[in-house]
Design a protein around this motif. Structure first.
Motif, short mmCIF file in Angstrom:
data_model
loop_
_atom_site.label_atom_id
_atom_site.label_comp_id
_atom_site.label_asym_id
_atom_site.label_seq_id
_atom_site.Cartn_x
_atom_site.Cartn_y
_atom_site.Cartn_z
N PRO A 1 0.79 -1.23 0.00
CA PRO A 1 0.00 0.00 0.00
C PRO A 1 0.81 1.28 0.00
CG PRO A 1 -0.09 -1.08 2.15
CD PRO A 1 0.54 -2.05 1.21
N LEU A 2 2.02 1.24 0.54
CA LEU A 2 2.87 2.43 0.61
C LEU A 2 3.96 2.43 -0.46
CD1 LEU A 2 3.38 2.52 4.50
CD2 LEU A 2 1.55 3.58 3.15
N ALA A 3 4.03 1.37 -1.27
CA ALA A 3 5.07 1.18 -2.28
C ALA A 3 6.46 1.11 -1.66
CB ALA A 3 5.03 2.29 -3.34
N THR A 4 6.52 0.71 -0.39
CA THR A 4 7.79 0.60 0.33
C THR A 4 8.10 -0.82 0.78
OG1 THR A 4 6.67 1.03 2.43
CG2 THR A 4 7.57 2.95 1.26
N GLY A 5 7.12 -1.74 0.63
CA GLY A 5 7.27 -3.09 1.14
C GLY A 5 6.70 -3.28 2.53
N VAL A 6 6.07 -2.23 3.09
CA VAL A 6 5.54 -2.28 4.45
C VAL A 6 4.02 -2.45 4.41
CG1 VAL A 6 5.27 -1.01 6.61
CG2 VAL A 6 7.41 -0.85 5.33
N ALA A 7 3.53 -3.33 5.29
CA ALA A 7 2.09 -3.49 5.51
C ALA A 7 1.76 -2.84 6.86
CB ALA A 7 1.69 -4.95 5.50
N PRO A 8 1.28 -1.60 6.88
CA PRO A 8 1.18 -0.86 8.14
C PRO A 8 0.18 -1.41 9.14
CG PRO A 8 0.18 0.37 6.33
CD PRO A 8 0.88 -0.78 5.72
N GLU A 9 -0.80 -2.19 8.68
CA GLU A 9 -1.82 -2.69 9.60
C GLU A 9 -1.82 -4.22 9.70
OE1 GLU A 9 -5.66 -0.85 9.54
OE2 GLU A 9 -4.90 0.87 8.39
N ALA A 10 -0.80 -4.87 9.18
CA ALA A 10 -0.77 -6.34 9.19
C ALA A 10 0.00 -6.86 10.41
CB ALA A 10 -0.12 -6.86 7.92
#
Length: 445
Positions: free
Chosen positions: A37-46
């Motif tokens: 979602p951030l195009a960074t490889g991070v899933a902020p809510e997972a």
């Protein structure tokens, strides 16, 4: 280059869809595109599991017909993949592999038709909800043994699904599998017939596709609702596989592309180049990463370079003081970097040698150091719940706890070839093997 757009069923009427604000709110809970979602490889809510095996924390395993290297994307209760299925139907006049001239890397051109398919699976059960054939035809060239005829990941805006099969065309479906439009694309030749692989990206009402190759490199903007061409621009580039980044910055919506000759920023509305910067190396594959008001681009084949570049730049900034920082060793060939909590994680070439940079200064925080338990890597690292996940081609994932010590939390293995990148969503982690898709979740069987 000639592009022909075909709308199915004449005029297409779309049902009411989620607003941009609703999509923005929902996307952080999903994995709607390559690199999340951030195009960074991070899933902020997972908060996916930290431990699994072929028998532990397995929610389900689904067999995927055909072959593909695209990574899964997830939207709400659905998982989407692309694959290419060899039908075995010989095309008259096509040269059999055994009669073809020798090529580097023993690449052979197909002589049978392939079905290029889009798969949709139920996220909770792994059951197929639908499978659609985008097109069935003979691929015009082969691919590297580590590539496939279906290596570009799909993307969605929560309303429609956008899929690229490279020279086989762009396709759009609603989330129930109805084809809404297709956009035919001309054949291109890739370096040494390695094959194609850059994924499409969508922003608002525009879909972007980059086609860097040996014959006629272009960047193409399509209307998301109809597939009609909004603009296309030639690119002075050779073959590259990096997926572009779309970001709002400096009063414009910018499309940032990473390739061998230049990093370029295009105005999404017009296709005009806003700024550019030389200095990358060959066969560029890692995708651009947004960081604050800047972007980080890197490449690692036949050289090493990572640069943090300002999104408020204009014109050619090659070699100027506009470049925030530059780092010149141990960068990746195939995997894209991971940006989390101000730290930039990446591996050397396709090897399990880790470097961590401070994203603000470009200074080394850790490494280079060997990651124990891993060998070669094509998958890009991901992060969720204060953890970092690195997955090797041999099916082993090492999970680190974020922090100065980078504590190893677990080492998990499935006996499978894993080149696609993981997708952490909610309590689950999706991992694509050679011909299966795994869903891991705490408490699974």
């Amino acid at each position: 280059m000639r592009f022909v757009t075909s709308l199915l069923c004449g005029l297409v009427i779309f049902a009411p869809s989620a607003s941009a604000d609703e999509f923005s709110e929902k996307k952080s809970k999903n994995w709607h595109q390559w690199r999340g979602p951030l195009a960074t490889g991070v899933a902020p809510e997972a908060d996916p599991p930290t431990e699994w095996s072929a028998t532990k924390n397995v929610k389900w395993v689904a067999r995927i017909p055909g072959f593909g290297k695209s990574s899964p994307i997830v939207w709400d209760d659905r998982v989407f993949l692309t694959s290419a299925i060899d039908t075995g139907e010989v095309v008259p006049g096509a040269t059999k592999p055994e009669d073809q001239p020798e090529r580097r890397f023993d690449i052979k051109f197909p002589h049978t038709k392939y079905r290029f398919v889009v798969d949709c699976l139920d996220r909770n059960t792994g059951k197929f909800l639908w499978q659609q054939t985008a097109v069935e035809e003979l691929p015009h060239e082969g691919h590297h043994g580590d590539n496939s005829h279906a290596s570009a990941s799909a993307t969605t805006d929560g309303k429609r699904l956008y899929v690229s099969f490279g020279s086989r065309g762009m396709y759009c479906y609603d989330l129930d599998g109805k084809k809404l439009w297709e956009h035919k694309l001309p054949n291109v030749e890739t370096r040494l017939s390695f094959g194609e692989g850059s994924s499409p990206v969508v922003h608002g009402d525009t879909v972007i596709l980059v086609r860097d190759n040996e014959t006629a490199s272009t960047i193409l903007a399509l209307d998301a609702a109809t597939g009609e061409t909004r603009w296309q621009k030639p690119r002075d580039e050779t073959s590259a596989w990096a997926t572009p980044l779309i970001v709002e910055a400096a009063g414009k919506t910018q499309v940032v592309t990473n390739s061998s000759n230049r990093v370029r920023s295009y105005d999404l509305k017009t296709g005009d180049v806003i700024w550019e910067c030389g200095g990358q190396v060959s066969n560029v594959t890692p995708s651009p990463v947004p960081v604050g008001n800047d972007v980080i681009c890197m490449s690692g084949y036949r050289g090493s370079v990572a640069m943090r570049l300002p999104l408020d730049a204009t014109g050619d900034i090659t070699g100027t003081s506009k470049i925030v920082w530059k780092y010149d060793q141990d960068t990746p060939y195939v995997p894209s970097p991971l940006l989390v909590d101000g730290r930039l994680f990446f591996n050397k070439l396709n090897n399990a040698i880790l470097t961590v940079l401070d994203s603000e200064t470009g200074k080394v925080v850790r490494g280079p150091e060997r990651m124990q338990g891993l060998k070669s890597l094509y998958a890009s690292p991901v992060s969720a719940a204060g953890r970092v996940y690195f997955t090797s081609r041999e099916g082993t994932t090492v999970v680190y706890k974020l922090g100065d010590d980078l504590e190893v939390l677990s080492t998990n293995t499935v006996e499978d070839l894993v080149d696609a990148s993981a997708a952490p969503v909610g309590k689950q982690l999706f991992l694509r093997g050679k011909d299966v898709l795994y869903c891991f979740e705490n408490g699974g069987s």
